[in-house]
Write a protein that holds these residues in place. Structure first.
Motif, PDB file in Angstrom:
ATOM      1  N   VAL A 237       0.866  -1.177   0.000  1.00  0.00           N
ATOM      2  CA  VAL A 237       0.000   0.000   0.000  1.00  0.00           C
ATOM      3  C   VAL A 237       0.900   1.224   0.000  1.00  0.00           C
ATOM      4  CG1 VAL A 237      -1.747   1.320   1.240  1.00  0.00           C
ATOM      5  CG2 VAL A 237      -1.852  -1.186   1.244  1.00  0.00           C
ATOM      6  N   TYR A 238       0.731   2.101  -0.985  1.00  0.00           N
ATOM      7  CA  TYR A 238       1.524   3.326  -1.052  1.00  0.00           C
ATOM      8  C   TYR A 238       0.694   4.515  -0.595  1.00  0.00           C
ATOM      9  CZ  TYR A 238       5.418   1.092  -3.391  1.00  0.00           C
ATOM     10  OH  TYR A 238       6.499   0.290  -3.672  1.00  0.00           O
ATOM     11  N   ALA A 239       1.288   5.347   0.266  1.00  0.00           N
ATOM     12  CA  ALA A 239       0.626   6.549   0.769  1.00  0.00           C
ATOM     13  C   ALA A 239       1.515   7.754   0.476  1.00  0.00           C
ATOM     14  CB  ALA A 239       0.373   6.427   2.269  1.00  0.00           C
ATOM     15  N   GLY A 240       0.915   8.936   0.461  1.00  0.00           N
ATOM     16  CA  GLY A 240       1.641  10.138   0.071  1.00  0.00           C
ATOM     17  C   GLY A 240       2.493  10.749   1.159  1.00  0.00           C
ATOM     18  N   THR A 241       2.206  10.440   2.442  1.00  0.00           N
ATOM     19  CA  THR A 241       2.963  11.044   3.539  1.00  0.00           C
ATOM     20  C   THR A 241       3.344   9.977   4.561  1.00  0.00           C
ATOM     21  OG1 THR A 241       0.970  11.523   4.850  1.00  0.00           O
ATOM     22  CG2 THR A 241       1.689  13.217   3.281  1.00  0.00           C
ATOM     23  N   ARG A 242       4.374  10.280   5.336  1.00  0.00           N
ATOM     24  CA  ARG A 242       4.813   9.351   6.391  1.00  0.00           C
ATOM     25  C   ARG A 242       3.703   9.132   7.411  1.00  0.00           C
ATOM     26  NH1 ARG A 242      10.874  11.900   7.585  1.00  0.00           N
ATOM     27  NH2 ARG A 242      11.687  11.610   5.459  1.00  0.00           N
ATOM     28  N   VAL A 309      -3.279   9.599  -4.783  1.00  0.00           N
ATOM     29  CA  VAL A 309      -2.806   9.680  -6.158  1.00  0.00           C
ATOM     30  C   VAL A 309      -1.327  10.077  -6.173  1.00  0.00           C
ATOM     31  CG1 VAL A 309      -3.522  12.084  -6.475  1.00  0.00           C
ATOM     32  CG2 VAL A 309      -3.329  10.590  -8.450  1.00  0.00           C
ATOM     33  N   PRO A 310      -0.475   9.350  -6.906  1.00  0.00           N
ATOM     34  CA  PRO A 310       0.937   9.735  -7.015  1.00  0.00           C
ATOM     35  C   PRO A 310       1.103  10.912  -7.972  1.00  0.00           C
ATOM     36  CG  PRO A 310       0.531   7.736  -8.267  1.00  0.00           C
ATOM     37  CD  PRO A 310      -0.756   8.077  -7.570  1.00  0.00           C
ATOM     38  N   GLY A 311       2.329  11.408  -8.076  1.00  0.00           N
ATOM     39  CA  GLY A 311       2.574  12.617  -8.839  1.00  0.00           C
ATOM     40  C   GLY A 311       2.679  12.435 -10.332  1.00  0.00           C
ATOM     41  N   GLY A 332      -3.830  -3.710  -9.357  1.00  0.00           N
ATOM     42  CA  GLY A 332      -3.319  -2.374  -9.084  1.00  0.00           C
ATOM     43  C   GLY A 332      -4.519  -1.466  -8.851  1.00  0.00           C
ATOM     44  N   VAL A 333      -4.732  -1.057  -7.600  1.00  0.00           N
ATOM     45  CA  VAL A 333      -5.915  -0.282  -7.228  1.00  0.00           C
ATOM     46  C   VAL A 333      -5.490   1.116  -6.803  1.00  0.00           C
ATOM     47  CG1 VAL A 333      -7.929  -0.142  -5.717  1.00  0.00           C
ATOM     48  CG2 VAL A 333      -7.080  -2.388  -6.461  1.00  0.00           C
ATOM     49  N   LEU A 334      -6.077   2.118  -7.433  1.00  0.00           N
ATOM     50  CA  LEU A 334      -5.783   3.509  -7.115  1.00  0.00           C
ATOM     51  C   LEU A 334      -7.002   4.161  -6.479  1.00  0.00           C
ATOM     52  CD1 LEU A 334      -4.185   6.228  -7.375  1.00  0.00           C
ATOM     53  CD2 LEU A 334      -5.155   6.417  -9.678  1.00  0.00           C
ATOM     54  N   PHE A 335      -6.810   4.723  -5.286  1.00  0.00           N
ATOM     55  CA  PHE A 335      -7.862   5.529  -4.668  1.00  0.00           C
ATOM     56  C   PHE A 335      -7.635   6.983  -5.069  1.00  0.00           C
ATOM     57  CE2 PHE A 335      -8.368   1.760  -2.157  1.00  0.00           C
ATOM     58  CZ  PHE A 335      -9.732   1.736  -1.904  1.00  0.00           C
ATOM     59  N   TYR A 336      -8.691   7.605  -5.572  1.00  0.00           N
ATOM     60  CA  TYR A 336      -8.531   8.939  -6.166  1.00  0.00           C
ATOM     61  C   TYR A 336      -9.585   9.909  -5.657  1.00  0.00           C
ATOM     62  CZ  TYR A 336      -8.944  12.610  -9.716  1.00  0.00           C
ATOM     63  OH  TYR A 336      -9.044  13.815 -10.368  1.00  0.00           O
TER      64      TYR A 336
END
Length: 544
Positions: A237-242, A309-311, A332-336
């Motif tokens: 799971v990738y997140a935008g902030t620590r 969402v990534p950059g 590959g699931v993107l939450f937007y």
């Protein structure tokens, strides 16, 4: 009759590496390198990029230098080569002086074929001097997208590699990466000083990964936890902030999932423990920032979920590509949500001030041929910050970067600072067009895979059948690439944005990647009626 390069490469691949059958693109890249031609290979992880340089390395006279950003990966590759009785060594900050001396001695004597090091090592003049004395025949740059300010994992230390190549007598260059859109490829070639390179681009279509976008409400923590509960583990799971990694990992653990957070703010020992537990199957889900993943080769990852969402589509595709490397179904699931784009716009908004650029320019001018270390001390800047500023000044034509020194070009510092700032502004604007392409992907009703591959300059004529839009039936309306003016990959010139390349063509619109304007979507009717763009008659660069 002399043996052809392709035949020699096939023989070495079979007899030394035990490869009975080569994958698409491998042989073309191997043969080009064996013939002494610089080569850029863009292939997914697991497609055999290591073999691409190892085979010609054994055919070219002279040792091979492999530059890789990950020490752990370097050591793994050294071990694998030694198991095949190939002499290989690695060099990093922990290497003792005695080991360094013996490594260089065996390299010069022809007893060692492969030397692995991180780009930071090549900032040391003594290292470059020793390597030059060994006369390497092949310079391999792994994770080559790091050289590009367009890239999703830009690293200023990679900017020295073009100068290093020159200092080593410009050996044959092999640039390897898993993900590189056209502008990234162009900057890799320029940054490394590659000469007439063959570009081998294969394998962007990871058809076994199901693509899906879900609308996110609020912070999305509960939705992500619910999605993870529906998917097979292990996963990422990738997140935008620590902060968000900790929140999500905590929620998953509370729900009975063996999860752990990973980000650059953790101590090295903590990060290593999480990675080792994941690789060993003791942790099922790692919740991470983009700091996690490079060099991780776990074939059975069943999903990659992006909580935010990534950059760019570059980083998105690199990250979802860590799923399903065993060829089995993955997701590959993107939450937007549109609000999350604001965070990414903030990340791309920072610009260097002209005053700092002018200070750097003045320091280089006063030094004539300035030493990087002395510049850093005089200006009180970190090595990373100084390298970034010097790179902008070089792109503005104000300085020339060497492995250790910086040479002034003769411009006035204030003029150089303004030009460098303009370069930074152009990069920022281009970055924002990449973010716009990310938004377009997330809001897409057409086949997501068609759109995604088009971004990387690849063509998929029919809907993939393995994404949410295909399954919902909204992508069925597309009937391949429309015929007419401005076909896919056409070289064009716009009245405002200048030269570019068509990367997607629909019935009523074009998506064009402009060299100086980034990604732009144009209405075909307006282009034709107002004469905004013309097609250029020119040969495209080599591409296999």
């Amino acid at each position: 009759m002399a043996e052809k390069s392709e035949d020699r490469c096939e023989r070495v691949a079979r007899d030394v590496l035990g490869l009975e059958e080569l994958r698409p693109g491998q042989l073309e890249a191997m043969a080009a390198l064996a013939d002494g031609r610089d080569t850029l290979a863009v292939m997914p992880t697991g497609a055999g990029k290591s073999a691409i340089y190892q085979v010609p390395a054994l055919l070219l006279k002279g040792p091979t230098l492999v530059v890789s950003p990950l020490i752990a990966l370097q050591r793994d590759q050294v071990e694998a080569l030694r198991e095949r009785d190939e002499e290989a060594v690695s060099l990093d900050a922990t290497t003792s002086a005695g080991k360094r001396a013996s490594s260089f001695e065996s390299l010069r004597a022809g007893e060692t074929e492969f030397l692995f090091c991180a780009p930071e090592q090549l900032a040391r003049q003594d290292v470059v001097r020793e390597l030059a004395a060994a006369k390497p025949s092949l310079l391999v740059v792994d994770e080559a997208h790091c050289v590009s300010a367009w890239g999703h994992d830009f690293r200023p230390d990679y900017l020295r590699l073009g100068a290093v190549a020159e200092a080593l007598g410009h050996p044959v260059i092999a640039a390897l990466t898993a993900t590189a859109a056209p502008p990234v490829r162009a900057e890799i070639v320029e940054g490394l000083g590659m000469r007439d390179p063959l570009q081998v681009v294969r394998g962007f279509d990871r058809a076994n990964i199901r693509l899906e976008v879900r609308r996110s409400d609020g912070d999305g923590v509960e939705q992500v936890a619910e999605a993870v509960g529906e998917l097979d583990v292990p996963g990422l799971v990738y997140a935008g902030t620590r902060r968000r990694t900790g929140e999500l990992a905590g929620r998953l653990v509370a729900g009975g999932v063996r999860a752990a957070a990973y980000h650059a703010g953790l101590r090295r020992a903590e990060r290593d423990a999480v990675q080792e537990a994941f690789m060993a199957g003791e942790v099922d889900v790692v919740v991470a920032t983009s700091a996690f993943g490079m060099g991780i080769d776990k074939p059975d990852v069943r999903f990659v979920v992006h909580a935010q969402v990534p950059g760019s589509l570059d980083s998105y595709y690199q990250e979802i590509g860590r799923a399903g490397r065993d060829g089995e179904p993955a997701a590959g699931v993107l939450f937007y949500r549109e609000e999350d784009l604001g965070l990414q716009r903030f990340f791309t908004g920072a610009l260097p001030d002209e005053q700092t650029l002018a200070r750097v320019a003045e320091a280089v001018r006063d030094g004539g041929r300035a030493d990087r270390k002395r510049l850093r001390e005089r200006l009180d800047l970190t090595a990373r910050r100084l390298t970034s500023l010097l790179n902008l000044l070089e792109k503005a034509g104000a300085v020339k970067l060497g492995t250790r020194t910086v040479t002034w070009s003769g411009q006035e510092p204030a003029e150089a600072a303004r030009a460098a700032r303009a370069v930074a502004e152009r990069h920022r604007d281009i970055e924002r067009t990449r973010l716009e392409m990310m938004r377009r992907y997330a809001e897409q009703r057409d086949c997501r895979r068609v759109f995604l591959l088009g971004y990387f300059g690849e063509q998929l004529a029919e809907p993939c059948g393995n994404c949410d839009t295909c399954r919902a039936g909204t992508a069925a309306e597309r009937n391949g690439v429309e015929e007419g003016p401005f076909p896919m990959h056409a070289r064009v010139e716009h009245t405002v944005w200048g030269p570019g390349e068509v990367i997607r063509r629909d019935q009523d619109r074009l998506t064009v990647l402009f060299r100086d304007g980034g990604y732009r979507e144009l209405l075909l009717s307006a282009v034709l009626e107002e004469g905004l763009m013309r097609e250029l008659r020119s040969d495209a660069p080599d591409r296999v």
